[in-house]
Design a protein around this motif. Structure first.
Motif, PDB file in Angstrom:
ATOM      1  N   GLU A   1       0.929  -1.427  -0.184  1.00 48.69           N
ATOM      2  CA  GLU A   1      -0.071   0.221  -0.224  1.00 48.69           C
ATOM      3  C   GLU A   1       0.610   1.694   0.227  1.00 48.69           C
ATOM      4  OE1 GLU A   1      -4.008   1.719   2.543  1.00 48.69           O
ATOM      5  OE2 GLU A   1      -2.667   0.092   3.186  1.00 48.69           O
ATOM      6  N   ASP A   2       1.910   0.772   1.019  1.00 47.46           N
ATOM      7  CA  ASP A   2       2.920   2.013   0.919  1.00 47.46           C
ATOM      8  C   ASP A   2       3.415   3.238  -0.800  1.00 47.46           C
ATOM      9  OD1 ASP A   2       1.909   2.456   3.314  1.00 47.46           O
ATOM     10  OD2 ASP A   2       3.921   1.722   4.173  1.00 47.46           O
ATOM     11  N   LEU A   3       4.298   2.030  -1.181  1.00 48.27           N
ATOM     12  CA  LEU A   3       5.305   1.827  -1.689  1.00 48.27           C
ATOM     13  C   LEU A   3       4.831   1.945  -3.239  1.00 48.27           C
ATOM     14  CD1 LEU A   3       7.988  -0.148  -0.552  1.00 48.27           C
ATOM     15  CD2 LEU A   3       7.761   2.147  -0.826  1.00 48.27           C
ATOM     16  N   PHE A   4       3.432   1.035  -3.682  1.00 43.98           N
ATOM     17  CA  PHE A   4       3.056   0.718  -4.560  1.00 43.98           C
ATOM     18  C   PHE A   4       0.991   0.807  -4.642  1.00 43.98           C
ATOM     19  CE2 PHE A   4       6.174  -2.762  -4.396  1.00 43.98           C
ATOM     20  CZ  PHE A   4       7.292  -1.945  -5.133  1.00 43.98           C
ATOM     21  N   PRO A   5       1.237   2.967  -4.602  1.00 40.55           N
ATOM     22  CA  PRO A   5      -0.379   2.615  -4.130  1.00 40.55           C
ATOM     23  C   PRO A   5      -1.437   2.143  -5.328  1.00 40.55           C
ATOM     24  CG  PRO A   5       0.637   4.913  -4.864  1.00 40.55           C
ATOM     25  CD  PRO A   5       2.099   3.532  -4.773  1.00 40.55           C
ATOM     26  N   VAL A   6      -0.698   2.457  -6.501  1.00 40.89           N
ATOM     27  CA  VAL A   6      -1.315   1.823  -7.547  1.00 40.89           C
ATOM     28  C   VAL A   6      -1.450  -0.111  -7.317  1.00 40.89           C
ATOM     29  CG1 VAL A   6      -1.427   1.357 -10.424  1.00 40.89           C
ATOM     30  CG2 VAL A   6      -0.927   3.126  -9.501  1.00 40.89           C
ATOM     31  N   VAL A   7      -0.861  -0.706  -7.205  1.00 43.76           N
ATOM     32  CA  VAL A   7      -0.947  -1.847  -7.410  1.00 43.76           C
ATOM     33  C   VAL A   7      -1.786  -2.412  -5.976  1.00 43.76           C
ATOM     34  CG1 VAL A   7       0.416  -4.510  -6.392  1.00 43.76           C
ATOM     35  CG2 VAL A   7       1.384  -2.611  -7.898  1.00 43.76           C
ATOM     36  N   TRP A   8      -1.777  -1.562  -4.805  1.00 41.20           N
ATOM     37  CA  TRP A   8      -2.848  -1.713  -4.226  1.00 41.20           C
ATOM     38  C   TRP A   8      -4.459  -2.052  -4.225  1.00 41.20           C
ATOM     39  CZ3 TRP A   8      -2.108  -4.084   0.677  1.00 41.20           C
ATOM     40  CH2 TRP A   8      -3.628  -4.335   1.579  1.00 41.20           C
ATOM     41  N   THR A   9      -5.132  -0.795  -5.574  1.00 42.64           N
ATOM     42  CA  THR A   9      -5.823  -0.978  -6.130  1.00 42.64           C
ATOM     43  C   THR A   9      -6.742  -2.163  -6.480  1.00 42.64           C
ATOM     44  OG1 THR A   9      -5.179   0.097  -7.923  1.00 42.64           O
ATOM     45  CG2 THR A   9      -5.456   2.036  -6.085  1.00 42.64           C
ATOM     46  N   LYS A  10      -5.768  -2.862  -7.174  1.00 39.39           N
ATOM     47  CA  LYS A  10      -5.884  -4.338  -7.680  1.00 39.39           C
ATOM     48  C   LYS A  10      -6.971  -5.242  -7.114  1.00 39.39           C
ATOM     49  CE  LYS A  10      -2.905  -3.945 -11.500  1.00 39.39           C
ATOM     50  NZ  LYS A  10      -1.499  -4.311 -12.036  1.00 39.39           N
ATOM     51  N   LYS A  11      -7.725  -5.745  -7.238  1.00 38.77           N
ATOM     52  CA  LYS A  11      -8.560  -5.885  -6.438  1.00 38.77           C
ATOM     53  C   LYS A  11      -7.563  -7.676  -5.890  1.00 38.77           C
ATOM     54  CE  LYS A  11     -13.345  -7.911  -5.180  1.00 38.77           C
ATOM     55  NZ  LYS A  11     -15.032  -7.278  -6.182  1.00 38.77           N
ATOM     56  N   MET A  12      -7.217  -8.072  -7.278  1.00 37.80           N
ATOM     57  CA  MET A  12      -6.826  -8.932  -7.041  1.00 37.80           C
ATOM     58  C   MET A  12      -5.735  -9.683  -5.912  1.00 37.80           C
ATOM     59  SD  MET A  12      -4.336 -10.562 -10.503  1.00 37.80           S
ATOM     60  CE  MET A  12      -3.137  -9.469  -9.849  1.00 37.80           C
ATOM     61  N   VAL A  13      -5.298  -8.710  -6.119  1.00 38.86           N
ATOM     62  CA  VAL A  13      -3.906  -8.204  -5.058  1.00 38.86           C
ATOM     63  C   VAL A  13      -4.526  -8.620  -3.378  1.00 38.86           C
ATOM     64  CG1 VAL A  13      -2.294  -6.946  -4.220  1.00 38.86           C
ATOM     65  CG2 VAL A  13      -2.545  -6.943  -6.994  1.00 38.86           C
ATOM     66  N   LYS A  14      -4.992  -7.249  -3.549  1.00 38.30           N
ATOM     67  CA  LYS A  14      -6.117  -7.341  -1.801  1.00 38.30           C
ATOM     68  C   LYS A  14      -6.725  -8.776  -1.449  1.00 38.30           C
ATOM     69  CE  LYS A  14      -7.093  -2.791  -1.751  1.00 38.30           C
ATOM     70  NZ  LYS A  14      -8.098  -1.407  -1.553  1.00 38.30           N
ATOM     71  N   ASN A  15      -7.627  -9.400  -2.574  1.00 37.74           N
ATOM     72  CA  ASN A  15      -7.978 -10.790  -2.225  1.00 37.74           C
ATOM     73  C   ASN A  15      -6.865 -11.369  -2.041  1.00 37.74           C
ATOM     74  OD1 ASN A  15     -10.202 -10.094  -3.202  1.00 37.74           O
ATOM     75  ND2 ASN A  15     -10.416 -10.450  -5.534  1.00 37.74           N
ATOM     76  N   TYR A  16      -5.522 -12.234  -2.882  1.00 42.58           N
ATOM     77  CA  TYR A  16      -4.519 -12.872  -2.801  1.00 42.58           C
ATOM     78  C   TYR A  16      -3.770 -12.614  -2.019  1.00 42.58           C
ATOM     79  CZ  TYR A  16      -0.785 -15.323  -3.874  1.00 42.58           C
ATOM     80  OH  TYR A  16       0.916 -16.382  -4.243  1.00 42.58           O
ATOM     81  N   ILE A  17      -4.266 -11.354  -0.716  1.00 46.08           N
ATOM     82  CA  ILE A  17      -3.688 -10.775   0.790  1.00 46.08           C
ATOM     83  C   ILE A  17      -4.475 -11.943   1.408  1.00 46.08           C
ATOM     84  CG2 ILE A  17      -2.860  -9.323   2.295  1.00 46.08           C
ATOM     85  CD1 ILE A  17      -1.647  -7.805   0.518  1.00 46.08           C
ATOM     86  N   GLU A  18      -5.607 -11.367   1.619  1.00 45.00           N
ATOM     87  CA  GLU A  18      -6.996 -11.872   2.524  1.00 45.00           C
ATOM     88  C   GLU A  18      -7.064 -13.496   1.923  1.00 45.00           C
ATOM     89  OE1 GLU A  18      -8.706 -10.748   4.342  1.00 45.00           O
ATOM     90  OE2 GLU A  18      -7.397  -8.735   4.103  1.00 45.00           O
ATOM     91  N   LYS A  19      -6.810 -14.430   0.731  1.00 45.81           N
ATOM     92  CA  LYS A  19      -6.514 -15.572   1.391  1.00 45.81           C
ATOM     93  C   LYS A  19      -5.260 -16.544   1.523  1.00 45.81           C
ATOM     94  CE  LYS A  19      -5.663 -19.207  -2.532  1.00 45.81           C
ATOM     95  NZ  LYS A  19      -5.599 -19.422  -4.367  1.00 45.81           N
ATOM     96  N   HIS A  20      -4.297 -15.411   2.137  1.00 45.89           N
ATOM     97  CA  HIS A  20      -3.271 -16.218   2.755  1.00 45.89           C
ATOM     98  C   HIS A  20      -3.795 -15.389   4.320  1.00 45.89           C
ATOM     99  CE1 HIS A  20       0.332 -16.741   0.838  1.00 45.89           C
ATOM    100  NE2 HIS A  20       1.534 -17.331   1.844  1.00 45.89           N
ATOM    101  N   ARG A  21      -4.636 -14.818   4.862  1.00 41.10           N
ATOM    102  CA  ARG A  21      -4.906 -14.387   5.972  1.00 41.10           C
ATOM    103  C   ARG A  21      -5.691 -15.725   6.327  1.00 41.10           C
ATOM    104  NH1 ARG A  21      -5.397  -9.293   8.481  1.00 41.10           N
ATOM    105  NH2 ARG A  21      -5.316  -8.278   6.463  1.00 41.10           N
ATOM    106  N   LYS A  22      -5.874 -16.107   6.160  1.00 33.21           N
ATOM    107  CA  LYS A  22      -6.741 -17.519   6.267  1.00 33.21           C
ATOM    108  C   LYS A  22      -6.232 -18.629   5.998  1.00 33.21           C
ATOM    109  CE  LYS A  22     -11.194 -15.346   4.142  1.00 33.21           C
ATOM    110  NZ  LYS A  22     -12.022 -15.264   2.576  1.00 33.21           N
TER     111      LYS A  22
END
Length: 464
Positions: A443-464
């Motif tokens: 989020e801090d270094l790559f705000p454009v990447v952070w906006t991608k739903k695919m990236v957030k989903n991938y992180i959430e999947k890892h959280r579980k």
């Protein structure tokens, strides 16, 4: 100061000899006078006069063993070892109990790197000598040549048992202890030595150095104090005492000791630099800068002086001046990774990103492999839009830090930036495994990447 009779006779002999050389008159000297004259010229490096004196001496005393031994010494000095050895063999046939013959034979063996044989000969010399200290000292030196520090140490200790005042042996004993990493044993030895010879400023100074080496700074200061009480012009002891005070954060006392070294000798750039640093620690910026400026005035080629001024201005957040002075240091040493890192950091603070990138690149080129150097460099490359270069730099950094989550998060972000999703997910997976909570870096270094739903989903999947 009144001269002793011996000194008067010695000076008279020298004057008489030099007068003879000027007038070309041949005067008579006894063999011992000649020996002293020859050795005097050898000691002061006037080999030609020594040879002239030897020739005259042998003309007047052709059978003198003492003069022939001096001749051997000069032959060895000139590397005429075969001739010297032949002459020694002749002398040995006449005086087999003369310790000097064995000493000179040992000297020849030493010159030939036959150090074990030299020790054997010197041990024979011990049977015939009255000067045990000198022979033990020579044995110690042979052991040093063989890198046998334990035996060397024992020999120098024996030398000091015979002659407490032998300063070279004292230095050599301490050297052996230090080389063998026996600092505490050296401290015990020196305390024992000082009990026998309490007015040896050299021993107190060495004891102080050893206490300093094992971070016993109070004890070090006490030892240096004794050294300077015995010799109030002992510059080295005042310098070491100042360093010890610095370690204890007693900056006023340190300044006082450094100033004493300046009183005793011309101001050294080192002392001026340390005084500047002490004043800065005391919060006296004006005095600190004054001494830093004196440092570089005293020695304009002392890069550490320019760096001290650089760091001073960085702390004052005066980056324009800091940049000027770091360039001065780099002009003296342009292969110093720490200077390049400062150059990069200062340029970064001034938003001169291309110069900062160049600085970090040079720092790494000259061996700065610290993690923060790699990361600062990469972040600037990213800022400049040089994503491919940033990726290559991170891959290089990962060879030094194979399990570093900050590298993996950056690689993930950069691969997302260039649309290489397969590699991006691979590195993001690594990063999340290594330190899940640090995903905020995306989020801090790559705000454009952070906006991608695919990236957030991938992180959430890892959280579980």
């Amino acid at each position: 100061m009144q001269l002793s009779n011996e000194e008067e006779d010695y000076n008279l002999s020298l004057s008489k000899f030099e007068s003879m050389l000027k007038t070309n008159k041949v005067l008579f000297f006894d063999s011992e006078e000649f020996e002293e004259i020859i050795l005097h010229y050898l000691d002061i490096g006037k080999a030609n006069l020594a040879k002239k004196a030897l020739k005259l001496a042998l003309d007047q005393h052709p059978k003198s063993t003492g003069l022939k031994l001096v001749q051997v010494e000069m032959l060895v000095y000139d590397d005429k070892l075969e001739i010297a050895e032949k002459l020694l063999n002749e002398l040995y046939a006449i005086e087999p109990n003369n310790e000097e013959i064995y000493i000179q034979k040992a000297n020849i063996c030493s010159k030939r790197d036959q150090h074990e044989k030299a020790v054997e000969l010197l041990k024979i010399a011990l049977q015939y000598t009255d000067d045990y200290a000198d022979v033990y000292n020579l044995i110690g030196m042979e052991y040093l040549f063989m890198d046998n520090l334990e035996m060397a140490k024992d020999s120098f200790i024996k030398c000091l048992e015979e002659d407490l005042e032998d300063q070279s042996a004292l230095y050599n004993v301490v050297y052996c202890f230090e080389f063998l990493d026996q600092n505490q044993e050296a401290i015990v030895y020196l305390n024992d030595y000082i009990n026998k010879n309490p007015y040896s400023e050299i021993a107190w100074h060495q004891l102080g150095r050893l206490h300093y080496g094992v971070k016993e700074y109070e004890n070090a200061i006490r030892a240096f104090d004794y050294a300077t009480l015995i010799d109030d012009e002992f510059l080295g002891a005042f310098m070491e005492k100042a360093k010890s005070y610095e370690r204890l954060k007693k900056y006023n006392e340190a300044i006082e000791s450094y100033n004493r070294t300046i009183e005793l000798d011309d101001a050294t750039s080192y002392a001026l630099l340390r005084i500047g640093k002490c004043y800065e620690k005391l919060g006296n910026s004006i005095k600190a800068l004054q001494y830093y400026n004196q440092t570089v005035h005293e020695d304009p080629l002392l890069d550490k002086g320019w760096i001290a001024i650089t760091d001073f201005h960085v702390r004052q957040k005066n980056f324009q001046k800091a940049l000027f002075f770091v360039n001065k240091a780099l002009a003296i040493d342009n292969q110093n990774r720490l200077y390049w890192k400062r150059y990069a950091t200062i340029n970064k603070q001034m938003n001169f990103f291309e110069e900062a990138e160049f600085g970090y690149r040079k720092a790494v080129e000259f061996g700065d492999y610290a993690l923060d150097t790699w990361l600062y460099w990469v972040d600037i490359l990213q800022f400049l839009g040089e994503f491919e270069s940033a990726i290559q730099t991170l891959l290089q950094a990962s060879e030094y830090f194979p399990e570093e989550n900050e590298i993996e998060y950056r690689l993930a972000g950069l691969y997302f930036m260039i649309q290489d999703n397969t590699k991006a997910k691979f590195h993001l997976s690594n990063a999340l495994r290594l330190n899940f909570d640090n995903y905020i870096l995306i989020e801090d270094l790559f705000p454009v990447v952070w906006t991608k739903k695919m990236v957030k989903n991938y992180i959430e999947k890892h959280r579980k």
